[in-house]
Scaffold this motif. Structure first.
Motif, PDB file in Angstrom:
ATOM      1  N   TRP A   1      40.192  48.903  42.947  1.00  0.00           N
ATOM      2  CA  TRP A   1      39.363  47.782  42.502  1.00  0.00           C
ATOM      3  C   TRP A   1      39.382  46.641  43.508  1.00  0.00           C
ATOM      4  CZ3 TRP A   1      37.104  50.092  38.658  1.00  0.00           C
ATOM      5  CH2 TRP A   1      37.819  51.065  37.950  1.00  0.00           C
ATOM      6  N   TRP A   2      39.766  46.944  44.751  1.00  0.00           N
ATOM      7  CA  TRP A   2      39.864  45.899  45.769  1.00  0.00           C
ATOM      8  C   TRP A   2      38.521  45.650  46.440  1.00  0.00           C
ATOM      9  CZ3 TRP A   2      38.814  46.115  50.996  1.00  0.00           C
ATOM     10  CH2 TRP A   2      39.195  44.980  51.745  1.00  0.00           C
ATOM     11  N   ALA A   3      38.319  44.411  46.806  1.00  0.00           N
ATOM     12  CA  ALA A   3      37.164  44.020  47.617  1.00  0.00           C
ATOM     13  C   ALA A   3      37.532  42.741  48.349  1.00  0.00           C
ATOM     14  CB  ALA A   3      35.925  43.797  46.756  1.00  0.00           C
ATOM     15  N   PRO A   4      37.015  42.527  49.562  1.00  0.00           N
ATOM     16  CA  PRO A   4      37.278  41.264  50.260  1.00  0.00           C
ATOM     17  C   PRO A   4      36.780  40.084  49.445  1.00  0.00           C
ATOM     18  CG  PRO A   4      36.266  42.888  51.709  1.00  0.00           C
ATOM     19  CD  PRO A   4      36.180  43.448  50.340  1.00  0.00           C
ATOM     20  N   GLU A   5      37.370  38.946  49.699  1.00  0.00           N
ATOM     21  CA  GLU A   5      37.050  37.765  48.908  1.00  0.00           C
ATOM     22  C   GLU A   5      35.562  37.407  48.932  1.00  0.00           C
ATOM     23  OE1 GLU A   5      37.509  34.920  46.196  1.00  0.00           O
ATOM     24  OE2 GLU A   5      39.022  36.388  46.854  1.00  0.00           O
ATOM     25  N   PRO A   6      34.872  37.456  50.095  1.00  0.00           N
ATOM     26  CA  PRO A   6      33.427  37.155  50.057  1.00  0.00           C
ATOM     27  C   PRO A   6      32.653  38.120  49.161  1.00  0.00           C
ATOM     28  CG  PRO A   6      34.264  37.068  52.301  1.00  0.00           C
ATOM     29  CD  PRO A   6      35.365  37.646  51.473  1.00  0.00           C
ATOM     30  N   LEU A   7      33.032  39.397  49.214  1.00  0.00           N
ATOM     31  CA  LEU A   7      32.341  40.362  48.361  1.00  0.00           C
ATOM     32  C   LEU A   7      32.710  40.156  46.895  1.00  0.00           C
ATOM     33  CD1 LEU A   7      32.493  43.659  50.463  1.00  0.00           C
ATOM     34  CD2 LEU A   7      30.598  42.053  50.190  1.00  0.00           C
ATOM     35  N   ARG A   8      33.920  39.715  46.624  1.00  0.00           N
ATOM     36  CA  ARG A   8      34.293  39.436  45.234  1.00  0.00           C
ATOM     37  C   ARG A   8      33.443  38.300  44.678  1.00  0.00           C
ATOM     38  NH1 ARG A   8      39.025  41.632  43.449  1.00  0.00           N
ATOM     39  NH2 ARG A   8      39.285  39.967  41.920  1.00  0.00           N
ATOM     40  N   ARG A   9      33.211  37.291  45.496  1.00  0.00           N
ATOM     41  CA  ARG A   9      32.350  36.194  45.031  1.00  0.00           C
ATOM     42  C   ARG A   9      30.920  36.684  44.836  1.00  0.00           C
ATOM     43  NH1 ARG A   9      35.358  33.203  48.973  1.00  0.00           N
ATOM     44  NH2 ARG A   9      33.614  33.421  50.440  1.00  0.00           N
ATOM     45  N   LEU A  10      30.472  37.554  45.745  1.00  0.00           N
ATOM     46  CA  LEU A  10      29.136  38.122  45.597  1.00  0.00           C
ATOM     47  C   LEU A  10      29.029  38.942  44.321  1.00  0.00           C
ATOM     48  CD1 LEU A  10      26.370  38.551  47.067  1.00  0.00           C
ATOM     49  CD2 LEU A  10      27.354  40.652  47.995  1.00  0.00           C
ATOM     50  N   HIS A  11      30.067  39.725  44.043  1.00  0.00           N
ATOM     51  CA  HIS A  11      30.052  40.543  42.829  1.00  0.00           C
ATOM     52  C   HIS A  11      30.094  39.673  41.581  1.00  0.00           C
ATOM     53  CE1 HIS A  11      32.079  42.884  39.586  1.00  0.00           C
ATOM     54  NE2 HIS A  11      31.183  43.774  39.947  1.00  0.00           N
ATOM     55  N   ALA A  12      30.870  38.591  41.621  1.00  0.00           N
ATOM     56  CA  ALA A  12      30.943  37.710  40.462  1.00  0.00           C
ATOM     57  C   ALA A  12      29.596  37.081  40.146  1.00  0.00           C
ATOM     58  CB  ALA A  12      31.986  36.620  40.704  1.00  0.00           C
ATOM     59  N   ARG A  13      28.776  36.927  41.167  1.00  0.00           N
ATOM     60  CA  ARG A  13      27.471  36.281  40.946  1.00  0.00           C
ATOM     61  C   ARG A  13      26.372  37.277  40.602  1.00  0.00           C
ATOM     62  NH1 ARG A  13      24.462  32.041  45.105  1.00  0.00           N
ATOM     63  NH2 ARG A  13      22.657  31.614  43.764  1.00  0.00           N
TER      64      ARG A  13
END
Length: 904
Positions: A796-808
């Motif tokens: 379930w890992w993703a880099p922080e920029p992609l995590r923010r992208l996924h959250a949005r």
């Protein structure tokens, strides 16, 4: 919890006073259910007045909630509209074959295709492409056969759209050709060319065949050549489709009956499948008015349409039953089902559609047709599964659980012994099934030794892919037909029994040159002389004479003008020494002809050039097609899971699975093994080149379909528990039996393709069957848990920029589906209220469930944790006439006594 009222009561007028109130956590403390009178309210249910409505506004409803509400409120209208649509479209679909195109195996911009088009447009005496073979057991020179031959030659020459007539018998403007007599003296040929587009050629050929063909006693008249092969393939595909549907339909129903146990539940996916297929065929016919759509897309439309409809219906039905087992009312269960399984079905369909959309990259409209058909099928299947099926569930209600065949058989086997597990009124069992426990146990065993089990599974897949090393591709020809097919018999005879192999002729078109000009004629003679000296060339005929082994061997023939176009231009007829038009020596000859210096721009036609051009077009289009599929898959899975690793894992495992599938197809169809198991077919030593490409994109989409369903449940469990291995085991235990049922239903549906007598259609059916079997047994059951066990929380890992992208931009509706299950004890525990979860910016009440008047109080407060937000509406306790208000269902909740409850 009370059931919803009769639909007639739902249409009563809304309360004359509706006041919004939200329960805070604090107001609920210390007030656990004291009633006010016989209709009492919880003291914590405070009326905040109209002003509070704006301060605690409900979050917007999701698309899937609105679909569920529409299915609840307009259930009858939706079903009536679906039935009316089927009745109206069935007669219109009957003429679909007349609207669809035949052929389409060659790219319009290929040099060989342009050469054939110029031959049709500019040269009335271009090489013949249709053959009529007359066969007489006493001998072809007998009086009856001779008279019929002369008469038929004259009639064919007089037909419109027929040119380049050559015959063993004299008739029309041409003399008799003794080269068209078979070596055994029992057969002879009439050859000619049909002009026009592929569809026009097929229409003309069908008319000629209906008028002149005869396969009974006496002199037999049979048609051959490339257009006749396409005609036989088209006709047999229609027959095979009807035959396959008759076989698969009852088998699919038995699979559904096994999966659900009741007749009504098994009939619902059939209803969705009928609506989906009928709608898809109608849209396909409409698309044929806008672009070229191959007639072979009908077979895929019916098989894939019914398969996807059954697939999606199984997931939605199973989730609906699970939610009902948790104690939800039907409408609330339907809403939860569509917000979770419905959402997953939607994005799964998008993935399948995007996989098939990659076929639009290819310039061959035979492949492009399946992209159109695939998109249409997915859209129709999803609309039917997300709208028609929920409406049917609301109409049937608990009647869907009546007549549990599986339970009756279980009782007979156990001689009246009581089965374990809780059962609701309809007979549907609550709790993990034996199959689910088996899937969970297998997953846990694999995760204890992931390297061993994963290594064995990968070894098996690599072993299955080994035949790819000697993969040999070819164009569709008469060998895709059974050996007894009419066109196959004639083409075999032309290759083996006659001196001249007409299909081995290679035309070279020289557009724009004036062959009457002495300078141009001299250059054309020099060009023909050099070509005749190439290895593999038997003879060359053109307007300036005949050439053999680098020399002119005859004067200009009387028919020299047949090599001159109506608007200038000329063509050369190259006769090759090899009698197989698609052999390796024929392909090498075409390469040498193209490499030879030419004084003019030339275009080379014929079967071998078509193969080389089509192969080049497919190879050139494969990288962008793969890029479309992989990019779309990665983006969708990332937005769905928030992980970078899981999409990469899915793409790798699915590609490995499909490589193994194509390898097994080469082992069977190319090498001729296991013919007794898959059915008899003509073994040609090759695979038709477009079929593996088509099968790859369909199978990849179906594999991603299973991947999304599985990951949705695993992710739901992971967000609930935070335990990676336990989530994988629970997810497989929940979806494993369902995936097995879906796979079994799809395999049965593919019988319609696998039972075909046409080897390239049979190849697609067998290939999809093998792919599904490998996917369920090796990929889902072993490789997925092994990989996820090794990756651990990195799944379930993703880099922080992609995590923010996924959250949005994540593909979630109104919060995580897992959040609504937080604290849910599972089947058999307290009822789950449903609705949307609170976003976390306020405390929400712990809901107390109450029974109506006269019903025993039975309810429980859900465990402390993130609870869904429900909104409570107050209404008058009595009607204007003094009578009590009935329990009634609203669009988004229910009203009981003086309390109306709606989920946000």
């Amino acid at each position: 919890m009370p059931s919803f009222a009769d639909p007639a009561q739902q249409r009563e007028s809304r309360p004359d006073r509706v006041t919004y109130a939200a329960l805070s956590h604090g107001r609920d403390e210390g007030s656990h259910g004291r009633d006010e009178g016989s209709h009492g309210r919880d003291e914590g249910w405070a009326d905040r007045g109209p002003a509070s409505a704006g301060s605690t506004g409900a979050p917007p409803r999701s698309l899937f909630t609105m679909v569920a509400d529409a299915a609840v409120v307009y259930r009858g209208r939706v079903l009536a509209a679906a039935c009316l649509l089927v009745v109206v479209l069935l007669p219109w679909n009957a003429g679909i074959y007349d609207q669809l195109a035949t052929g389409g195996f060659y790219a319009p911009g290929d040099p060989s295709t342009r050469a054939e088009r110029l031959l049709d447009e500019e040269f009335p005496d271009a090489p013949p492409d249709v053959a009529i073979m007359l066969t007489s057991a006493p001998g072809i020179d007998g009086p009856i056969a001779a008279r019929l031959g002369r008469e038929l030659t004259g009639r064919i020459a007089a037909e419109p759209g027929v040119t380049s007539v050559l015959s063993y018998w004299p008739g029309g403007p041409n003399e008799a050709s003794p080269l068209l007599r078979a070596k055994d003296g029992r057969s002879a040929l009439i050859v000619f060319r049909l002009t026009g587009s592929e569809d026009r050629i097929q229409h003309r050929l069908n008319a000629l065949h209906d008028r002149y063909a005869h396969d009974g006693p006496g002199v037999q008249v049979r048609f051959g050549g490339a257009p006749a092969v396409m005609r036989d393939v088209t006709e047999r595909s229609r027959v095979d489709l009807a035959h396959g549907e008759q076989i698969s339909a009852p088998l699919v129903f038995l699979v559904l009956l096994y999966a659900f146990g009741t007749v009504l539940a098994a009939l619902l996916p059939v209803l969705v499948g009928v609506v989906s297929v009928v709608s898809s065929l109608a849209l396909l016919r409409l698309a044929a008015t806008l672009t070229d759509v191959s007639v072979f897309s009908v077979n895929l439309t019916t098989a894939l349409g019914f398969g996807l409809a059954v697939d999606y219906s199984l997931f939605i039905l199973r989730r609906f039953r699970d939610e009902r087992d948790r104690g939800l009312l039907p409408a609330a269960a339907l809403r939860r089902t569509l917000e979770t399984a419905g959402r997953t079905v939607f994005f799964s369909g998008v993935t399948v559609a995007l996989s098939l959309t990659a076929a639009l990259v290819f310039p061959i409209y035979y492949l492009r047709s399946f992209a159109f058909a695939g998109i249409i099928v997915v859209v129709a299947s999803e609309v039917a599964a997300l709208l028609v099926l929920p409406a049917a569930l609301m109409v049937l209600g608990d009647r869907i659980e009546r007549g549990n065949v599986r339970l009756a058989l279980s009782r007979l086997r156990r001689s009246g012994s009581r089965p374990s597990g809780r059962r609701r009124s309809g007979g549907h069992r609550v709790g993990a099934s034996a199959a689910g426990r088996g899937w969970s146990a297998l997953a846990r065993r694999v995760m204890r030794h992931p390297v061993f089990f994963g290594g064995v599974a990968i070894f098996v897949l690599v072993l299955c892919a080994a035949p790819l090393r000697h993969l040999d591709l070819a164009l569709a020809d008469d060998t895709v037909l059974p050996a007894t097919a009419e066109a196959h018999v004639v083409n075999d005879a032309m290759r083996e029994d006659f001196v001249v192999c007409l299909s081995c002729q290679i035309p070279i078109v020289v557009p724009g040159v004036d062959a009457r000009d002495p300078g141009s004629a001299e250059k054309l003679t020099d060009y023909a002389t050099r070509l005749s000296a190439l290895p593999g060339v038997a003879r060359i005929d053109t307007v300036t004479g005949s050439f053999l082994r680098g020399e002119r061997v005859g004067v200009v023939p009387k028919t020299a003008m047949r090599y001159v176009g109506t608007h200038r231009g000329a063509w050369l007829s190259v006769w090759q020494t090899d009698r197989s038009p698609l052999s390796e020596s024929a392909k090498d000859l075409v390469r040498r002809l193209r490499a030879a210096p030419a004084p003019f721009g030339v275009l080379i036609g014929g079967l071998a050039p078509h193969f080389l051009d089509t192969s080049h077009s497919i190879k050139r289009s494969l990288p962008p097609a793969f890029a479309v599929v992989m990019t779309a898959t990665f983006i969708l899975l990332f937005l769905f899971t928030g992980s970078v690793l899981l999409p990469l894992k899915a793409m790798f495992l699915n590609t490995l699975n499909l490589a193994a599938t194509v390898g097994l197809l080469a082992f069977v169809f190319q090498d001729g093994h296991l013919t007794g198991l898959v059915g008899d077919f003509q073994v040609s030593g090759t695979l038709e080149m477009t079929s593996p490409v088509l099968m790859f994109f369909i199978a990849f989409g179906l594999s991603m379909d299973y991947e999304i369903f599985l990951l949705a449940r695993i992710r739901e469990e992971y967000l609930r528990t935070g335990d990676n291995r336990d989530s994988v085991a629970r997810g497989l235990g929940t979806t494993g039996p369902l995936i097995t049922s879906v796979a079994l239903a799809l395999i049965v549906v593919m019988v319609a393709l696998s039972a075909s007598d046409i080897s390239m259609i049979k190849l697609v059916g067998i290939g999809l069957t093998v792919s599904i079997v490998l996917d369920v047994t090796l990929v889902r059951a072993i490789l997925v848990p092994a990989f996820m066990a090794l990756a651990g929380d990195y799944n379930w890992w993703a880099p922080e920029p992609l995590r923010r992208l996924h959250a949005r931009f994540s593909l979630r509706e109104g919060g995580d589906e897992a959040a609504s299950h937080a604290g849910d004890p599972g089947p058999g525990g307290p009822p789950d209220p449903g609705g949307h979860s609170d976003p976390g910016n306020r405390m929400t009440t712990k809901i107390i469930y109450r029974r109506g008047r006269g019903e025993p109080t039975r309810g429980a407060r859900p465990p402390v944790g993130p609870a869904p937000t429900w909104h409570y509406y107050l209404r008058p306790r009595r009607r204007a006439d003094g009578g009590p208000l009935p329990a009634m269902m609203g669009i988004r909740g229910f009203a009981l006594d003086d309390i109306r409850v709606e989920s946000a």
